[in-house]
Design a protein around this motif. Structure first.
Motif, mmCIF file in Angstrom:
data_model
loop_
_atom_site.group_PDB
_atom_site.id
_atom_site.type_symbol
_atom_site.label_atom_id
_atom_site.label_comp_id
_atom_site.label_asym_id
_atom_site.label_seq_id
_atom_site.Cartn_x
_atom_site.Cartn_y
_atom_site.Cartn_z
ATOM 1 N N LYS A 14 6.214 -11.118 10.681
ATOM 2 C CA LYS A 14 5.741 -9.828 10.957
ATOM 3 C C LYS A 14 4.935 -9.371 9.952
ATOM 4 C CE LYS A 14 8.150 -5.324 11.313
ATOM 5 N NZ LYS A 14 8.194 -4.500 10.403
ATOM 6 N N ARG A 15 5.150 -9.730 8.526
ATOM 7 C CA ARG A 15 4.199 -9.102 7.699
ATOM 8 C C ARG A 15 2.711 -9.720 7.806
ATOM 9 N NH1 ARG A 15 4.681 -4.908 4.508
ATOM 10 N NH2 ARG A 15 6.039 -5.239 2.922
ATOM 11 N N GLU A 16 2.679 -10.839 7.832
ATOM 12 C CA GLU A 16 1.632 -11.615 8.401
ATOM 13 C C GLU A 16 0.873 -10.764 9.211
ATOM 14 O OE1 GLU A 16 2.674 -16.058 6.529
ATOM 15 O OE2 GLU A 16 2.799 -15.490 8.752
ATOM 16 N N GLU A 18 1.206 -7.551 9.970
ATOM 17 C CA GLU A 18 0.783 -6.375 9.281
ATOM 18 C C GLU A 18 -0.553 -6.399 8.562
ATOM 19 O OE1 GLU A 18 5.079 -4.334 9.198
ATOM 20 O OE2 GLU A 18 4.268 -5.509 7.335
ATOM 21 N N LEU A 36 0.783 -1.513 2.004
ATOM 22 C CA LEU A 36 1.981 -2.423 2.303
ATOM 23 C C LEU A 36 2.950 -2.527 1.131
ATOM 24 C CD1 LEU A 36 0.597 -5.376 4.511
ATOM 25 C CD2 LEU A 36 1.606 -3.110 5.270
ATOM 26 N N HIS A 46 -0.996 -14.349 2.230
ATOM 27 C CA HIS A 46 -0.625 -14.085 3.623
ATOM 28 C C HIS A 46 -1.893 -14.649 4.352
ATOM 29 C CE1 HIS A 46 3.226 -12.621 3.580
ATOM 30 N NE2 HIS A 46 3.171 -11.581 2.663
#
Length: 51
Positions: A14-16, A18, A36, A46
């Motif tokens: 999910k973070r990647e 974003e 972020l 990332h």
């Protein structure tokens, strides 16, 4: 066979995702980090993750 043997792990977390979304918006590493609330190094990690 077990039911979950056929589930696939997503290529990106999910973070990647974003980070990627902000990257394609032409944001800088610094801007992404600020948005972020993560370090610039984490953003670079990332971005450079091998799939």
């Amino acid at each position: 066979m077990k039911e979950n043997e056929f589930t696939h792990k997503p290529l990106l977390t999910k973070r990647e995702r974003e980070v990627f979304e902000l990257l394609v918006q032409d944001k800088t590493t610094r801007e992404i980090a600020g948005e972020l609330f993560i370090s610039e190094k984490t953003v670079r990690n990332h971005i450079s993750k091998e799939i």
